[in-house]
Design a protein around this motif. Structure first.
Motif, PDB file in Angstrom:
ATOM      1  N   HIS A   1       0.835  -1.204   0.000  1.00  0.00           N
ATOM      2  CA  HIS A   1       0.000   0.000   0.000  1.00  0.00           C
ATOM      3  C   HIS A   1       0.869   1.253   0.000  1.00  0.00           C
ATOM      4  CE1 HIS A   1      -2.464   3.257   1.641  1.00  0.00           C
ATOM      5  NE2 HIS A   1      -3.423   2.676   0.931  1.00  0.00           N
TER       6      HIS A   1
ATOM      7  N   GLU B   1      -7.823  -3.094  -6.479  1.00  0.00           N
ATOM      8  CA  GLU B   1      -7.349  -4.142  -7.383  1.00  0.00           C
ATOM      9  C   GLU B   1      -5.832  -4.210  -7.424  1.00  0.00           C
ATOM     10  OE1 GLU B   1      -7.468  -5.527 -12.060  1.00  0.00           O
ATOM     11  OE2 GLU B   1      -8.681  -3.816 -11.433  1.00  0.00           O
ATOM     12  N   MET B   2      -5.189  -3.066  -7.549  1.00  0.00           N
ATOM     13  CA  MET B   2      -3.735  -3.046  -7.660  1.00  0.00           C
ATOM     14  C   MET B   2      -3.066  -3.487  -6.359  1.00  0.00           C
ATOM     15  SD  MET B   2      -3.349  -2.435 -10.766  1.00  0.00           S
ATOM     16  CE  MET B   2      -1.587  -2.309 -10.788  1.00  0.00           C
TER      17      MET B   2
ATOM     18  N   ARG C   1      -3.359  -7.293  -6.181  1.00  0.00           N
ATOM     19  CA  ARG C   1      -2.438  -7.943  -7.116  1.00  0.00           C
ATOM     20  C   ARG C   1      -0.992  -7.869  -6.639  1.00  0.00           C
ATOM     21  NH1 ARG C   1      -4.052  -8.189 -12.981  1.00  0.00           N
ATOM     22  NH2 ARG C   1      -6.310  -8.008 -12.980  1.00  0.00           N
ATOM     23  N   LEU C   2      -0.556  -6.673  -6.222  1.00  0.00           N
ATOM     24  CA  LEU C   2       0.830  -6.503  -5.792  1.00  0.00           C
ATOM     25  C   LEU C   2       1.106  -7.278  -4.508  1.00  0.00           C
ATOM     26  CD1 LEU C   2       3.616  -5.240  -6.079  1.00  0.00           C
ATOM     27  CD2 LEU C   2       2.715  -3.191  -4.910  1.00  0.00           C
TER      28      LEU C   2
ATOM     29  N   ALA D   1      -8.299   2.757  -8.341  1.00  0.00           N
ATOM     30  CA  ALA D   1      -7.669   1.501  -8.734  1.00  0.00           C
ATOM     31  C   ALA D   1      -6.932   0.839  -7.572  1.00  0.00           C
ATOM     32  CB  ALA D   1      -6.689   1.746  -9.880  1.00  0.00           C
TER      33      ALA D   1
ATOM     34  N   ILE E   1      -0.823   5.592  -8.174  1.00  0.00           N
ATOM     35  CA  ILE E   1      -1.910   5.137  -9.034  1.00  0.00           C
ATOM     36  C   ILE E   1      -3.169   5.919  -8.697  1.00  0.00           C
ATOM     37  CG2 ILE E   1      -0.961   2.808  -9.292  1.00  0.00           C
ATOM     38  CD1 ILE E   1      -3.101   1.891  -7.257  1.00  0.00           C
TER      39      ILE E   1
ATOM     40  N   LEU F   1       2.253   1.872  -3.447  1.00  0.00           N
ATOM     41  CA  LEU F   1       1.261   2.294  -4.445  1.00  0.00           C
ATOM     42  C   LEU F   1       0.659   3.666  -4.165  1.00  0.00           C
ATOM     43  CD1 LEU F   1      -0.687  -1.059  -4.912  1.00  0.00           C
ATOM     44  CD2 LEU F   1       0.886   0.007  -6.543  1.00  0.00           C
TER      45      LEU F   1
END
Length: 71
Positions: free
Chosen positions: A40, A54-55, A58-59, A51, A47, A43
């Motif tokens: 977190h 989802e990101m 995934r990460l 999003a 971004i 990111l």
């Protein structure tokens, strides 16, 4: 706390719970929590906020799998 902050906290909590359940037999919950929080932080601001869920999932999932491979 802004609405955005609260929403982001909710998303982070959901991802932590989801991955903790998925990998409960392989990795301690505290390790999954650390991975999700680090993902977190990486990111955040990089971004679009809509999003993040989802990101982040995934990460963080990728990093959990990588951590398991390196054990």
């Amino acid at each position: 706390m802004t609405v955005h902050d609260h929403w982001t906290d909710d998303i982070t909590g959901e991802v932590r719970e989801w991955l903790s359940r998925e990998f409960a037999t392989s990795l301690p919950e505290s390790a999954v929590d650390d991975i999700v929080l680090a993902a977190h932080a990486d990111l955040d601001g990089q971004i679009r906020p809509d999003a993040m869920g989802e990101m982040l999932h995934r990460l963080a999932r990728f990093r959990v799998l990588r951590a398991l491979e390196n054990r």
